[in-house]
Design an enzyme around this catalytic site. Structure first.
Site, short mmCIF file in Angstrom:
data_model
loop_
_atom_site.label_atom_id
_atom_site.label_comp_id
_atom_site.label_asym_id
_atom_site.label_seq_id
_atom_site.Cartn_x
_atom_site.Cartn_y
_atom_site.Cartn_z
N GLU A 55 13.60 119.76 35.74
CA GLU A 55 13.62 121.14 35.21
C GLU A 55 14.84 120.94 34.40
O GLU A 55 15.88 120.18 34.55
CB GLU A 55 13.86 121.94 36.18
CG GLU A 55 14.00 123.46 36.03
CD GLU A 55 13.22 124.47 37.14
OE1 GLU A 55 12.70 123.85 38.06
OE2 GLU A 55 13.44 125.84 36.83
N ASP A 60 8.71 112.62 32.97
CA ASP A 60 9.09 113.62 31.66
C ASP A 60 7.79 114.43 31.58
O ASP A 60 7.42 114.42 30.26
CB ASP A 60 9.61 112.72 30.53
CG ASP A 60 10.00 113.62 29.47
OD1 ASP A 60 10.52 114.96 29.89
OD2 ASP A 60 10.16 113.47 28.28
N HIS A 106 10.62 121.11 32.59
CA HIS A 106 9.91 122.01 33.08
C HIS A 106 10.84 123.43 32.53
O HIS A 106 12.04 123.56 33.06
CB HIS A 106 10.07 122.37 34.49
CG HIS A 106 9.32 123.30 35.24
ND1 HIS A 106 8.05 123.37 35.52
CD2 HIS A 106 9.86 124.46 35.78
CE1 HIS A 106 7.61 124.50 35.81
NE2 HIS A 106 8.90 125.06 36.25
N ASP A 128 12.93 129.08 35.20
CA ASP A 128 12.41 130.33 35.42
C ASP A 128 13.29 131.34 34.97
O ASP A 128 14.02 131.14 34.23
CB ASP A 128 12.19 130.27 36.94
CG ASP A 128 13.44 130.16 37.80
OD1 ASP A 128 14.35 129.38 37.19
OD2 ASP A 128 13.89 130.83 38.63
O1 9MR Z 1 9.01 127.34 37.54
C1 9MR Z 1 9.40 127.36 38.78
C2 9MR Z 1 10.83 126.50 38.86
O2 9MR Z 1 11.72 127.12 38.19
C3 9MR Z 1 11.35 126.30 40.42
O3 9MR Z 1 12.39 125.34 40.25
C4 9MR Z 1 10.20 126.00 41.27
C5 9MR Z 1 10.70 125.87 42.62
O4 9MR Z 1 11.22 126.92 43.19
O5 9MR Z 1 9.15 126.80 41.16
C6 9MR Z 1 8.65 126.75 39.91
O6 9MR Z 1 7.42 127.61 39.91
C7 9MR Z 1 6.38 127.08 40.57
C8 9MR Z 1 6.17 127.69 41.90
O7 9MR Z 1 7.23 127.21 42.84
C9 9MR Z 1 4.91 127.42 42.31
N1 9MR Z 1 3.69 127.93 41.54
C10 9MR Z 1 3.89 127.29 40.30
C11 9MR Z 1 5.39 127.58 39.64
C12 9MR Z 1 5.34 127.13 38.30
O8 9MR Z 1 5.22 125.76 38.17
O1 9MR Z 2 18.77 123.11 42.20
C1 9MR Z 2 18.01 123.71 43.46
C2 9MR Z 2 17.94 122.38 44.53
O2 9MR Z 2 19.01 122.26 44.94
C3 9MR Z 2 16.80 122.98 45.53
O3 9MR Z 2 16.53 121.92 46.38
C4 9MR Z 2 15.59 123.48 44.97
C5 9MR Z 2 14.65 124.04 45.84
O4 9MR Z 2 15.23 125.15 46.39
O5 9MR Z 2 16.11 124.59 43.85
C6 9MR Z 2 16.83 124.07 42.91
O6 9MR Z 2 16.95 125.23 42.10
C7 9MR Z 2 15.86 125.64 41.53
C8 9MR Z 2 15.91 126.97 42.01
O7 9MR Z 2 15.58 127.31 43.25
C9 9MR Z 2 14.95 127.98 41.08
N1 9MR Z 2 15.32 128.09 39.47
C10 9MR Z 2 15.45 126.71 39.30
C11 9MR Z 2 16.23 125.67 39.97
C12 9MR Z 2 16.20 124.34 39.63
O8 9MR Z 2 15.22 123.61 39.86
#
Ligand code: 9MR
Ligand code: 9MR
Length: 867
Positions: A733, A724, A676, A346
């Site tokens: 991610e 993957d 991701h 993100d």
């Molecule tokens: O792309 C987002 C990712 O970086 C985060 O780790 C994740 C959890 O917070 O959320 C992803 O975004 C998704 C969102 O939570 C729900 N709508 C779709 C988004 C893109 O896949």
């Molecule tokens: O690394 C984070 C993980 O420990 C948490 O369980 C998860 C859901 O809150 O979020 C992960 O971090 C994401 C962050 O919320 C949004 N940017 C992407 C991060 C990696 O997935």
């Protein structure tokens, strides 16, 4: 479910004419419990796998897919939004449902068809879309089998430009989807990158054979170079597989393209080499440059495919980051929070996670001052990385870390404002965006979220590291960091329980944490290491974290940072009383012993328990962080068992696992590449790159928190809970805190060369600072030759911890580069006989701060005992 979506579902279903060749009769009742054949039909996972042609870009916002369609196209089918790979069974009954709206309004046709010429229609549904979303549902049978049909919404042919949105697209019926079977390749699982000549060499074989089996190691040409017998291990809990293990440690000859054959299966090829990981150091660090916000990425440095304009510098359509307001009601000022790294896939920037990532980069550098194998940091010197600041006289890894530090400093609440000195928890988009999306194209408003104690302490800790590590290169920056660190720490003590909300997860991650005792400990340690001040020593000593076991089986991470403080207290020279220091160091070796025991228990040889609760979001980084503890135990003790544990732990990451995959892009025969990411979206758009070589995937996560993984992998054994695919953010991610772990261990691995026997110590150094005054100190150093042969010509090297500068010296020629001091013999004391000594002295200057004795002094490159 959002209320808007609920309203849509309640809207009356419109019955429409069913047309098209081969369409069966309409039915009133959809099949009960019929399987869903459409992926991501509610767009909760963004845009993918939907595609379009003849339209503007697709965006997924608030669970709807929207796009624009130009007016004046001749036919309905001149523009379309669709999904491929829809499985259909001849004669089976299906219900197609969707909600559609169009402004100003147009006819739309949903067609299930052969996905290529002659585009045979299996079923078609006509709808008239208006400004108000309408639900359309129709039941029919299809005439043919097709495992990969296409569902297409034909949206062309209107006179005016249209904005069209789809929601809750579903095709229920037919057969349940084929169960997912990952392609796991040969049953012999190795580290696909390879093995260090003197290091451990282990592999795992998936086999139901009850008894040990013969194995053969083959050179690239096919000749058997070693052979032996496996060890039966029974059923491995983490993977649910019956496995056996192979140990070919005793084969030490370098080579490339080797393979291991057991039970009629041959592994992916691998190397045996002492330079195996040399490039990984730079690759893993390059990820950070590619993630930079607020600067154009230079394709000449890291490859044209990664070139992109600067993101979030206030240039439309970006709405930030040069002047970012708070969320409504949080504050009434705006901050310039440009720069830093995008956290992960993100575009958010989070102080908490930025903190551990910055710590690990700075610590990768600081380790070169105290670890005997780090050769004084030459491999991390200026000019070693592909960053724009190379050749500026500052080690490149510090340049990279500074990019984030400058951002972290900008997140501090300014003087005069409520909660001044604290740090805002995070800044990110108001709403989630779809994938892919280049940073400079992000149209979302950016917002500052409330300050938190955790973020404030992350700032305090990393700014304190900054204060000592940049002091030799940029005194002004170091002083700015020192001021920010002390302000932040004081602000955190004044507001010790301001927690980020766990529900603040729209448009960015929450990174919530309601236990900050570990952050307090970590920050106090870093401030103590930089300043030497008694108040911080008092605080860290009083912390409950100081005496507990901070090294859990699942490793440390952004939410559990006490280990960061403990590791630094054990390795960075400091004034802790000797008995205390011994206790601190013993806690590290005791943790390493526990990780070694776990690694021996696991048939895949990793230092992580095999239960589902250990395989969580981002666990790959926790596994690496356990390897970091093993590596640190080696640096502290020079006991090769710890080094070998750290080296072996990495086998799992590079392919010795149930999926036979390397989790690092570009490293190993079969590696993750569809992580991701909104930037590296190759899977969604072939014009975009995969993540750069050296990018780590989050890894197997039994909790499957994203819809794609949840649907595909339900019921997986922990080690199999990974795919993957760019849609799976919970397993696949990229993230700065994961790549920082990789960078740390990559640097350690590269430093091990052949991983041969650890040389015996043949020198002893007594380092005595026998006078200190405000602004200066005087030190005497005596080196004793404890070996059996004379030393002729000597060069002694150590590093200061902060801004100390050698001003004058005697009985040796003393030079300094950064914090590193080199003392070379005079002609008259060039030879030190066995048992003999040489003594020299110096006067140094310092602006204050800690000035402890070094813990590593090398004589002609070899470590001495220091007292
Ligand atoms: O792309 C987002 C990712 O970086 C985060 O780790 C994740 C959890 O917070 O959320 C992803 O975004 C998704 C969102 O939570 C729900 N709508 C779709 C988004 C893109 O896949
Ligand atoms: O690394 C984070 C993980 O420990 C948490 O369980 C998860 C859901 O809150 O979020 C992960 O971090 C994401 C962050 O919320 C949004 N940017 C992407 C991060 C990696 O997935």
């Amino acid at each position: 479910m959002t209320s808007s979506r609920r309203r849509l579902l309640l809207a009356a279903a419109t019955t429409l004419a069913l047309t098209g060749a081969g369409a069966g009769a309409a039915h009133a009742d959809p099949p009960a419990d019929a399987p869903e054949q459409i992926e991501n039909g509610d767009f909760s996972a963004g845009v993918s796998p939907w595609f379009s042609y003849g339209t503007g870009p697709l965006t997924a916002t608030d669970g709807r897919l929207c796009t624009t369609v130009p007016g004046g196209l001749a036919n309905l089918w001149d523009a379309g939004i669709g999904q491929d790979g829809v499985p259909l069974t001849a004669g089976a009954e299906y219900t197609l449902g969707f909600a559609v709206s169009a402004t100003p309004g147009t006819a739309v046709k949903a067609v299930l068809q052969l996905g290529a010429a002659p585009y045979t229609t299996y079923a078609a549904v006509d709808a008239t879309a208006t400004g108000t979303a309408q639900r359309v549902e129709q039941t029919f049978t299809v005439p043919d089998d097709n495992s990969g049909a296409q569902l297409i919404f034909q949206v062309g042919g209107a006179a005016d430009t249209q904005t069209i949105c789809l929601d809750d697209v579903s095709l229920r019926g037919g057969e349940p989807p084929e169960p997912y079977e990952p392609d796991t390749g040969p049953r012999v699982r190795v580290n696909q990158v390879g093995y260090l000549p003197g290091g451990p060499k282990n592999a795992t074989v998936v086999t139901t054979a009850p008894a040990p089996l013969p194995w053969q190691l083959r050179a690239a040409g096919g000749a058997v170079v070693a052979s032996g017998t496996t060890t039966a291990r029974g059923v491995d809990a983490a993977s649910g597989q019956a496995v056996q293990t192979v140990d070919f440690t005793s084969y030490r000859t370098p080579g490339s393209g080797l393979t291991l054959t057991v039970d009629g299966e041959t592994s992916h090829p691998f190397d045996i080499s002492g330079t195996l990981y040399d490039r990984l150091r730079a690759d893993s660090l390059q990820f950070f440059y590619a993630q930079r916000s607020g600067i154009a990425i230079d394709g000449d440095l890291i490859g044209e495919q990664y070139a992109r304009p600067a993101g979030h510098l206030g240039v439309a359509p970006n709405q930030g980051d040069t002047s970012v307001p708070c969320q409504p009601g949080v504050c009434d000022y705006s901050l310039d929070v440009r720069g830093g790294w995008y956290d992960a896939g993100d575009h958010g920037k989070y102080v908490v996670n930025g903190g551990i990532a910055t710590y690990q980069l700075l610590n990768t550098f600081e380790r070169t001052r105290t670890a005997a194998t780090a050769a004084g940091g030459a491999k991390l010197a200026d000019g070693t990385l592909r960053v724009p600041e190379r050749d500026n006289g500052v080690p490149d890894i510090l340049d990279e870390a500074r990019w984030e530090l400058e951002f972290l400093l900008r997140m501090q609440v300014p003087a005069g404002q409520p909660l001044a000195g604290m740090a805002h928890h995070k800044i990110h988009d108001r709403n989630w965006t779809g994938l892919p999306l280049a940073p400079h194209q992000d149209p979302q408003p950016r917002e500052l979220h409330p300050p938190s104690t955790a973020a404030t302490l992350n700032l305090a800790a990393t700014a304190a590291q900054c204060a000592r590590l940049y002091a030799p290169y940029d005194a002004t920056f170091a002083a700015r960091c020192a001021t920010a660190a002390t302000r932040a720490y004081a602000a955190a003590k004044a507001h010790p329980a301001v927690y980020a909300s766990p529900s603040d997860g729209t448009g960015g991650g929450a990174y919530d944490d309601a236990d900050v005792t570990d952050e307090f400990y970590w920050a106090a340690v870093e401030l103590y290491l930089s300043t030497g001040a008694q108040s911080y020593l008092t605080d860290l000593t009083a912390s409950p974290q100081h005496t507990t076991d901070v090294f859990s089986p699942q490793g440390f991470g952004w939410q559990s940072t006490a280990a960061l403080g403990r590791l630094d207290l054990a390795t960075v020279p400091n004034g802790l009383p000797a008995a205390e220091l011994t206790r601190v160091r013993t806690s590290v070796t005791a943790a390493a012993d526990a990780y070694l025991a776990e690694l021996r228990r696991q048939a895949y040889g990793l230092p992580m328990p095999g239960d589902a609760s250990s395989y969580f979001w981002g666990a790959n980084s926790n596994i690496i962080n356990n390897a970091v503890v093993l590596a640190t135990a080696f640096d502290l003790t020079r006991n090769a068992t710890y080094r070998d544990g750290a080296v072996q732990a990495m086998d799992y990451l590079f392919g010795r696992n149930a999926l036979n995959i390397s989790y690092v892009t570009g490293w190993g025969e079969h590696a993750a590449e569809n992580q991701h990411s909104r930037i590296f979206g190759h899977q969604l758009d072939p014009n975009l790159p995969h993540p750069p070589a050296g990018s780590l995937a989050g890894g197997a996560n039994a909790a499957l928190q994203d819809p794609f993984a949840a649907q595909l992998l339900a019921g997986c054994a922990p080690m199999f809970c990974y795919v993957d695919d760019i849609n799976s953010y919970a397993t696949n991610e990229v993230a700065i805190n994961w790549n920082s772990a990789l960078a740390w261990i990559a640097s350690f691995l590269a430093d091990q060369g052949n991983a041969g026997a650890v040389p015996a110590t043949t020198c002893a150094v007594r380092y005595t600072t026998h006078g200190s005054w405000p602004g200066g100190f005087t030190t005497q150093v005596t080196v004793r030759n404890t070996g059996a042969s004379p030393v002729t010509g000597w060069s002694l090297r150590w590093a200061f911890t902060g801004d100390q500068k050698v001003r004058s010296f005697w009985s040796a020629k003393v030079t300094q580069a950064g914090a590193t001091v080199t003392a070379t013999n005079e002609s008259w004391n060039a030879t030190i006989a066995p048992g003999g000594t040489a003594t020299f002295g110096l006067v140094g200057a310092t602006s204050g701060g800690a000035n402890p004795n070094p813990t590593l002094v090398t004589l002609n490159g070899a470590a001495c005992a220091v007292s």
